[in-house]
Design a protein around this motif. Structure first.
Motif, PDB file in Angstrom:
ATOM      1  N   GLU A  51       0.831  -1.212   0.000  1.00 23.43           N
ATOM      2  CA  GLU A  51       0.000   0.000   0.000  1.00 23.43           C
ATOM      3  C   GLU A  51       0.864   1.261   0.000  1.00 23.43           C
ATOM      4  O   GLU A  51       0.578   2.217  -0.722  1.00 23.43           O
ATOM      5  N   GLN A  68      -4.532   5.447   2.310  1.00 24.93           N
ATOM      6  CA  GLN A  68      -4.427   3.994   2.358  1.00 24.93           C
ATOM      7  C   GLN A  68      -5.797   3.326   2.524  1.00 24.93           C
ATOM      8  O   GLN A  68      -6.070   2.287   1.934  1.00 24.93           O
ATOM      9  N   LEU A  71      -7.630   2.197  -0.649  1.00 21.01           N
ATOM     10  CA  LEU A  71      -7.087   1.118  -1.479  1.00 21.01           C
ATOM     11  C   LEU A  71      -7.749  -0.198  -1.076  1.00 21.01           C
ATOM     12  O   LEU A  71      -7.558  -0.679   0.038  1.00 21.01           O
ATOM     13  N   PHE A  91      -4.953  -3.290  -6.639  1.00 19.84           N
ATOM     14  CA  PHE A  91      -5.920  -2.689  -5.723  1.00 19.84           C
ATOM     15  C   PHE A  91      -6.935  -1.905  -6.539  1.00 19.84           C
ATOM     16  O   PHE A  91      -6.596  -1.322  -7.569  1.00 19.84           O
TER      17      PHE A  91
END
Length: 136
Positions: A51, A68, A71, A91
């Motif tokens: 990430e 984050q 995602l 993602f």
């Protein structure tokens, strides 16, 4: 057991706009697989999470800022790539800050998931298309 290859860990994003289209970028001349369309992202460096690497890469490549929490792990591909073995983590991303622009690619394109089948894409990206269609 087959011959062991070092793993190349790559994190990429399927950016999805409000119309359900996905962003792809074209690899520039002089790079491996130049001219192929791919999902934006890049290599996970030592000490980075997938990430964290993706947030960094999306800022460098597209000029956008990503949280984050936005995602969503979607699909992955596992594919031999020369002397290494590619593990590509894709993602899904529907929220970001800033305007997408091509900083490293020579072109960007928003396409419907079904249109991905008609694009020249790296071998590792091709098996992901059907999964992306099902997710979006």
């Amino acid at each position: 057991m087959g011959s062991e290859r070092p793993i190349l860990l790559v994190a990429a994003a399927a950016l999805v706009d409000g119309d359900g289209r996905v962003l792809v970028q074209r690899r520039p001349a002089g790079k491996p697989m130049a001219g192929l369309w791919e999902f934006p992202g890049g290599k996970v460096e030592a000490g980075e999470t997938p990430e964290g690497a993706l947030i960094r890469e999306l800022h460098e490549e597209l000029g956008i800022d990503v949280e984050q929490a936005c995602l969503a792990p979607a699909v992955f591909a596992s594919e031999p790539l020369g002397e290494r073995h590619l593990l590509l983590l894709l993602f899904a991303l529907r929220k970001w800050r800033g305007v997408v622009n091509a900083r490293h690619a020579d072109a960007l394109k928003w396409v419907r998931p079904v249109e991905l089948h008609r694009l020249d894409m790296p071998p590792a990206d091709r098996p992901l298309i059907g999964l992306i269609e099902a997710l979006i």
